[in-house]
Scaffold this motif. Structure first.
Motif, short mmCIF file in Angstrom:
data_model
loop_
_atom_site.label_atom_id
_atom_site.label_comp_id
_atom_site.label_asym_id
_atom_site.label_seq_id
_atom_site.Cartn_x
_atom_site.Cartn_y
_atom_site.Cartn_z
N LEU A 1 0.83 -1.20 0.00
CA LEU A 1 0.00 0.00 0.00
C LEU A 1 0.87 1.27 0.00
N VAL A 2 1.96 1.24 0.75
CA VAL A 2 2.88 2.39 0.75
C VAL A 2 3.42 2.61 -0.66
N ASN A 3 3.80 1.53 -1.32
CA ASN A 3 4.29 1.65 -2.70
C ASN A 3 3.22 2.23 -3.61
N ALA A 4 1.99 1.74 -3.45
CA ALA A 4 0.90 2.23 -4.30
C ALA A 4 0.63 3.72 -4.04
N LEU A 5 0.66 4.11 -2.76
CA LEU A 5 0.40 5.51 -2.42
C LEU A 5 1.52 6.42 -2.91
N CYS A 6 2.73 5.89 -2.98
CA CYS A 6 3.88 6.68 -3.45
C CYS A 6 4.03 6.64 -4.96
N GLY A 7 3.30 5.74 -5.60
CA GLY A 7 3.41 5.63 -7.05
C GLY A 7 4.73 5.04 -7.51
N GLY A 8 5.37 4.24 -6.69
CA GLY A 8 6.63 3.59 -7.08
C GLY A 8 7.11 2.72 -5.95
N LYS A 9 8.09 1.86 -6.24
CA LYS A 9 8.53 0.91 -5.22
C LYS A 9 9.51 1.54 -4.24
N VAL A 10 9.12 1.59 -3.00
CA VAL A 10 10.07 2.04 -1.97
C VAL A 10 10.34 0.92 -0.96
N ALA A 11 9.36 0.04 -0.77
CA ALA A 11 9.51 -1.02 0.23
C ALA A 11 9.36 -2.37 -0.43
N ILE A 12 10.09 -3.37 0.06
CA ILE A 12 9.96 -4.70 -0.52
C ILE A 12 8.73 -5.39 0.04
N VAL A 13 8.25 -6.36 -0.71
CA VAL A 13 6.98 -7.04 -0.42
C VAL A 13 7.21 -8.54 -0.53
N SER A 14 6.56 -9.32 0.33
CA SER A 14 6.56 -10.77 0.11
C SER A 14 5.32 -11.39 0.72
N ASP A 15 5.08 -12.63 0.36
CA ASP A 15 3.91 -13.32 0.92
C ASP A 15 4.24 -13.93 2.29
N LYS A 16 5.44 -13.71 2.81
CA LYS A 16 5.80 -14.20 4.15
C LYS A 16 5.60 -13.07 5.17
N PRO A 17 5.06 -13.38 6.36
CA PRO A 17 4.95 -12.33 7.37
C PRO A 17 6.33 -11.86 7.85
N GLN A 18 6.36 -10.68 8.43
CA GLN A 18 7.60 -10.08 8.96
C GLN A 18 8.63 -9.77 7.89
N THR A 19 8.15 -9.31 6.75
CA THR A 19 9.06 -8.91 5.68
C THR A 19 9.75 -7.60 6.03
N THR A 20 8.96 -6.61 6.45
CA THR A 20 9.54 -5.32 6.80
C THR A 20 10.16 -5.40 8.19
N ARG A 21 11.44 -5.01 8.29
CA ARG A 21 12.14 -5.12 9.58
C ARG A 21 12.53 -3.79 10.17
N ARG A 22 12.52 -2.75 9.34
CA ARG A 22 12.88 -1.42 9.84
C ARG A 22 11.90 -0.41 9.30
N ARG A 23 11.91 0.79 9.87
CA ARG A 23 11.02 1.83 9.37
C ARG A 23 11.56 2.37 8.05
N ILE A 24 10.69 2.48 7.08
CA ILE A 24 11.10 3.03 5.79
C ILE A 24 10.14 4.15 5.42
N TYR A 25 10.67 5.33 5.15
CA TYR A 25 9.81 6.40 4.68
C TYR A 25 9.59 6.28 3.19
N GLU B 1 17.84 -4.71 0.51
CA GLU B 1 16.43 -5.07 0.60
C GLU B 1 15.95 -5.76 -0.69
N LEU B 2 16.37 -5.25 -1.83
CA LEU B 2 15.96 -5.86 -3.11
C LEU B 2 16.45 -7.30 -3.20
N ILE B 3 17.68 -7.53 -2.76
CA ILE B 3 18.22 -8.90 -2.79
C ILE B 3 17.43 -9.78 -1.81
N ARG B 4 17.14 -9.23 -0.64
CA ARG B 4 16.39 -10.00 0.35
C ARG B 4 15.00 -10.34 -0.18
#
Ligand SMILES: Nc1nc2c(ncn2[C@@H]2O[C@H](COP(=O)(O)OP(=O)(O)OP(=O)(O)O)[C@@H](O)[C@H]2O)c(=O)[nH]1
Ligand SMILES: [Mg+2]
Length: 286
Positions: free
Chosen positions: A19-43, A190-193
């Protein structure tokens, strides 16, 4: 000029980063179907002529189990300080239950306006969406409730307008062209992860972290850390096939980020119990 900060809260895997990516109109955060993907705060930063919307994508709310998840949960808590609004994200595909209510309690107590996004409404029957909206509306005294699909972008423009309208008058906090506060090394890691998460399952995704060692003129060197020898073998794959596939998938995105052709040099290393090791977490920026 309106500008300000919106904390994005919710259970793991409800689609906060998508949703953050969609609201920003571009990829800023990585996404996956596994829980706990995001580990740090990303603006995720979206700037136009008359506003700057800064979305703090956060780890999912969880009960800490080790140093890693403790740091993640602390990040969530501290990110609630001094925000102009909270975007509470729910998944319409799952039962809205005790976990959501627990987060809602915390979020509604902050005093900032709460906008609820009922995400993942794509391909759901209208009747089911209506029922979920009723349940969502009982979570607390919300400012607005938006059914959206971060995936198809349905309802995202309306949600964005709602958030922007809640921003106070303020300065540009970041230069106009900046899309995220993550340093480029961290963006690459993050992209590699993300690619490694997509290709692994069970406990392996949670045991992976990535550290960029060097960004040269023509090559990027990065280490993939795992906790055990067997996880290392999984990441390497038969004859190196897995690590090669991770590289193949990550490279185009890294090249477009750096705007040049890159050779990607990936190494898999075992760091026993890195999730409990404060010094590793610090180096990873978690
Ligand atoms: N069908 C559907 N799937 C979605 C939507 N938004 C996100 N997803 C999927 O949900 C999964 C989780 O998405 P993320 O954005 O990583 O979720 P998150 O809340 O950031 O997860 P954590 O960072 O682990 O807390 C991914 O497989 C997404 O593709 C949506 O609107 N519709
Ligand atoms: Mg996320």
């Amino acid at each position: 000029m309106r500008s300000g900060f919106v904390a994005v809260a919710g259970r793991p895997n409800v689609g906060k980063s998508t949703l953050v990516n969609a609201l920003c109109g571009g990829k800023v955060a990585i996404v996956s179907d596994k829980p706990q993907t995001t580990r740090r705060r990303i603006y995720g930063i979206a700037t136009t002529g008359d506003h700057q919307l800064i979305l703090a994508d956060l780890p999912g709310f969880q009960r800490p189990r080790d140093a890693l998840t403790e740091h993640m949960q602390r990040t969530v808590e501290s990110s609630f300080e001094e925000v102009d609004c909270v975007l509470l994200v729910l998944s319409a595909r799952e039962r809205i239950g005790a976990g959501d209510r627990f987060i809602a309690q915390r979020v509604f107590a902050l005093g900032a306006p709460v906008v609820i996004a009922l995400n993942k409404v794509d391909r759901l029957k209208p009747g089911h969406i209506a029922t979920q909206m009723t349940t969502a509306s009982r979570l607390g005294d919300f400012h607005a409730l938006h059914p959206v699909s971060a995936k198809t972008r349905d309802g995202v423009a309306e949600l964005r307008d709602e958030l922007v309208a809640l921003l106070p008058e303020g300065p540009l906090y970041f230069p106009e062209e900046q899309r995220t506060d993550l340093p480029v090394e961290a963006q690459i890691a993050e992209l590699i992860r993300e690619k490694a998460l997509a290709l692994t399952r069970d406990e392996v995704p949670h045991a992976i972290s990535v550290q960029v060692e060097e960004i040269g003129e023509r090559s990027v060197a990065a280490d993939l850390l795992v906790e055990t020898e067997s996880q290392k073998q999984i990441l390497i794959g038969r004859g190196g096939s897995m690590i090669k596939e991770i590289g193949t998938r990550a490279r185009p995105e890294i090249e477009s980020l750096l705007d040049r052709h890159m050779f990607l040099e990936l190494h898999v290393k075992v760091r026993p119990r890195w999730r409990r090791d404060e010094s590793v977490l610090e180096r990873l920026g978690i």
